[in-house]
Design an enzyme around this catalytic site. Structure first.
Site, PDB file in Angstrom:
ATOM      1  N   GLY A 217     -66.838 -15.381  54.090  1.00 29.68           N
ATOM      2  CA  GLY A 217     -66.077 -16.363  54.811  1.00 29.68           C
ATOM      3  C   GLY A 217     -66.370 -16.512  56.196  1.00 29.68           C
ATOM      4  N   SER A 218     -65.292 -16.476  57.108  1.00 33.42           N
ATOM      5  CA  SER A 218     -65.444 -16.808  58.568  1.00 33.42           C
ATOM      6  C   SER A 218     -66.118 -15.766  59.211  1.00 33.42           C
ATOM      7  CB  SER A 218     -63.987 -17.102  59.149  1.00 33.42           C
ATOM      8  OG  SER A 218     -63.751 -18.520  58.408  1.00 33.42           O
ATOM      9  N   VAL A 219     -65.942 -14.202  58.803  1.00 28.54           N
ATOM     10  CA  VAL A 219     -66.404 -13.267  59.348  1.00 28.54           C
ATOM     11  C   VAL A 219     -68.040 -13.365  59.735  1.00 28.54           C
ATOM     12  CG1 VAL A 219     -64.807 -11.508  58.849  1.00 28.54           C
ATOM     13  CG2 VAL A 219     -66.760 -11.890  57.501  1.00 28.54           C
TER      14      VAL A 219
END
Length: 483
Positions: A217-219
C-alpha cells in the site's frame, strides 16, 4: 565334488558375498543418509544426549537445554516462549524446526565445522561436548512493545538499527508456545504439532520474513518518491495532479483517491504534500512518468529481489517484471502485484534514515563457545546505496511532515522528531492491511520500524495505518529511545 555340493557351495559363497557388500554399503556408503533419517532412533537419542547451546536475548537465555532423568538426557526449554517463538523456532522429535534452531542447528548442536578444533580439544581434555551459544541482536524492550502492541491481531513488526542493520525486534502474530512441541512425550508433541500446523491462522508462519507476502500500500510511496527524486527531474516542490481520481490510459477505469476526495482544493499538490496526504492520483501519475524500469531499479536498491539470510532465509520482496501503464500506476502506490515482507519495509525506512545506505540485516551478534570464548562476531555490512544523502534528507523531511501534520500524527513522540509513512493496502473487497514505517530521532536515527496489522484498515480510507499501526510503531521507538 558332485554337482549338488558345488551348487550349495556356490550359493553359500554368494550369500557371504552379498552380506559383505551390504555391510560395506551400510557402514560406508549409506551411513550418512541413515544417520540423517528422522526416524533413526539411535541418531535421535545421540543428538538429544548432547547439550545444545543457548540462545540469548541481552544476557538472558530464551532457549536452554536442561538435564532430565529419561533416556533423552536433555530437555529443550523456552523461557517467554510465545514472545520469541519465531526467533528461536523449536527443537523436538521433528528435529530443528524454524527460527535459529533450524538455521543455526549445526552451531547449536555442536556439529558445525566452525567448532571442529573445539571438538578435538574436548576429545583430549575429556570435556563434555556441547553446542555453541548464540547471542542475538534483539532488544527485549522493543520486542515486548511490538508483541504487546500487536496483541491478538494478525500481523508482524520489525525494528532495525539503521546504522548497523542489527535486528532489534522480530515479531509475528499469531504466535505459539514452542515448549508445547519440544517435550519428550511423543504423543503430546505429535498432537500439539498437528494442531499448530493445521490451524487456520497459521501460527507457525513467520509473517515478518516469509509466508504469503503483503501488498505494501501507501508505505511503498516512499520508494516511488525516492525514484522520482533520484532521477533529478523532481524536487519536493514539484507539482503533481491532486484531483479526486486519475484517468488511466488503456482502460476505462481510473485511479481514485481515498474516499474519492481530492488531494487539494486546487487539484494540484507538491510531491511533499502528496506524501503527507498520501495522494493516490499524484503517485499514480508519478509512477507512469518515471517508468517501470526506474521504479524497479529503485526498489532493488532498497533490497527488493534479494533473499537475505539473517540467518533465517527471507522471502524476496518483489515488483512485477512486466507492467502496462495502468498496472504501473497501481504499483507506484503499492498495489497491483507488489509484495513485501515487513523486514523489507523496515529496510526501506532504515535506508532513508541512514543517509541512503541500506545495511545488511542480521539477528546473531556473536557465536560463543562452551568456554565463553567468542568464536565469531557479526560485523555490520553495507548492502547498497539506495539513494544519495541529499535525496535521503529530502525524504526524511517529507516523512517528518507526515508525522507532524499528516496521517501519522499518532506516532509523535514528545521531544523527539519522528519520520514516518502510513499505508492502507487493499487485498480484497472492503479489506485492507494497516501499515506504518518510521524512524527516530529523525536527525540521529537509532531505530527504524515497520508494522503491519492484517485487516486493520478499510479499503476506502487511509486512516488505518495511522490509527492502528502507528501507535505500535511509536511504542517500539519509545522503548528503544527511553533506555
Amino acid at each position: 565334488m558332485n554337482a549338488p555340493v558345488r551348487r550349495l557351495s556356490f550359493l553359500v559363497a554368494s550369500l557371504f558375498a552379498a552380506l559383505l557388500v551390504s555391510t560395506t554399503l551400510i557402514q560406508y556408503v549409506f551411513a550418512a543418509d541413515l544417520n540423517a533419517r528422522p526416524d533413526n532412533r539411535r541418531t535421535l537419542l545421540a543428538t538429544y544426549a548432547r547439550e545444545r547451546g543457548e540462545i540469548l536475548v541481552g544476557q538472558d537465555p530464551v532457549a536452554t537445554s536442561q538435564p532430565t532423568d529419561d533416556e533423552f538426557k536433555y530437555q529443550r526449554r523456552y523461557s517467554e516462549g510465545e514472545l520469541y517463538a519465531h526467533v528461536t523456532g523449536f527443537y523436538s522429535f521433528y528435529g530443528a524446526v524454524g527460527g535459529l534452531e533450524q538455521s543455526e542447528n549445526s552451531l547449536l548442536s555442536g556439529s558445525s565445522d566452525k567448532l571442529f578444533y573445539r571438538r578435538v580439544s574436548d576429545l583430549f581434555t575429556g570435556r563434555r561436548p556441547q553446542g555453541a551459544t548464540l547471542e542475538t541482536t534483539l532488544d527485549p524492550a522493543v520486542q515486548k512493545a511490538a508483541a504487546e502492541g500487536l496483541g491478538n491481531s494478525r500481523g508482524a513488526a520489525v525494528a532495525l538499527d539503521p546504522k548497523t542493520g542489527a535486528i532489534l525486534a522480530l515479531v509475528s502474530h499469531p504466535t505459539f508456545d514452542p515448549n508445547s512441541v519440544a517435550g519428550h512425550d511423543l504423543g503430546a508433541v505429535e498432537k500439539n504439532y498437528q494442531e499448530l500446523n493445521t490451524a487456520e491462522d497459521r501460527p507457525l508462519v513467520d509473517r515478518a520474513i516469509a509466508g504469503d507476502l503483503y501488498p505494501p500500500g501507501s508505505v511503498f510511496k516512499v520508494v516511488t518518491a525516492a525514484a522520482a527524486l533520484s532521477s533529478g527531474d523532481y524536487t519536493a516542490d514539484s507539482t503533481l495532479p491532486g484531483g479526486a481520481s486519475l484517468d488511466l490510459p488503456q482502460t476505462t477505469a481510473d485511479l481514485p483517491n481515498f474516499g474519492d476526495r481530492p488531494c487539494s482544493s486546487t487539484g494540484e499538490v507538491t510531491l511533499k504534500q502528496a506524501l503527507v496526504v498520501s495522494c493516490n492520483p499524484a503517485f499514480g501519475q508519478l509512477g507512469m512518468d518515471i517508468g517501470a524500469d526506474a521504479l524497479r531499479e529503485q526498489a532493488a536498491k532498497f533490497g527488493f529481489g534479494d533473499a537475505p539470510s539473517i540467518p533465517m532465509q527471507v522471502t524476496p520482496s518483489s515488483v512485477p517484471a512486466e507492467l502496462n501503464e495502468p498496472q504501473l500506476a497501481q504499483s507506484a502506490i503499492g498495489q497491483y502485484d507488489v509484495r513485501v515482507t515487513p523486514l523489507q519495509m523496515a529496510m526501506v525506512a532504515a535506508g532513508v534514515a541512514n543517509d541512503g545506505v541500506v545495511m545488511q540485516p542480521y539477528l546473531v551478534q556473536s557465536v560463543i563457545g562452551s568456554d565463553l570464548s567468542v568464536i565469531e562476531s557479526t560485523e555490520p555490512h553495507e548492502l547498497s546505496q539506495a539513494v544519495t544523502p541529499e535525496v535521503a534528507d529530502t525524504l526524511t523531511d517529507m516523512m517528518t511532515a507526515v508525522v507532524d501534520e499528516g496521517s501519522g500524527t499518532r506516532a509523535q513522540i514528545s521531544g523527539t522528531t519522528v519520520a514516518g509513512k502510513t499505508g492502507t493496502a487493499e487485498h480484497g473487497s472492503g479489506r485492507a492491511h494497516a501499515w506504518f514505517i518510521s524512524f527516530a530521532p529523525a536527525d540521529d536515527p537509532q531505530i527504524a520500524v515497520a508494522v503491519v496489522v492484517e485487516d486493520g484498515g478499510e479499503a476506502s480510507s487511509e486512516t488505518g495505518g495511522g490509527i492502528v499501526a502507528a501507535p505500535i510503531a511509536k511504542a517500539m521507538m519509545e522503548a528503544r529511545l527511553n533506555q
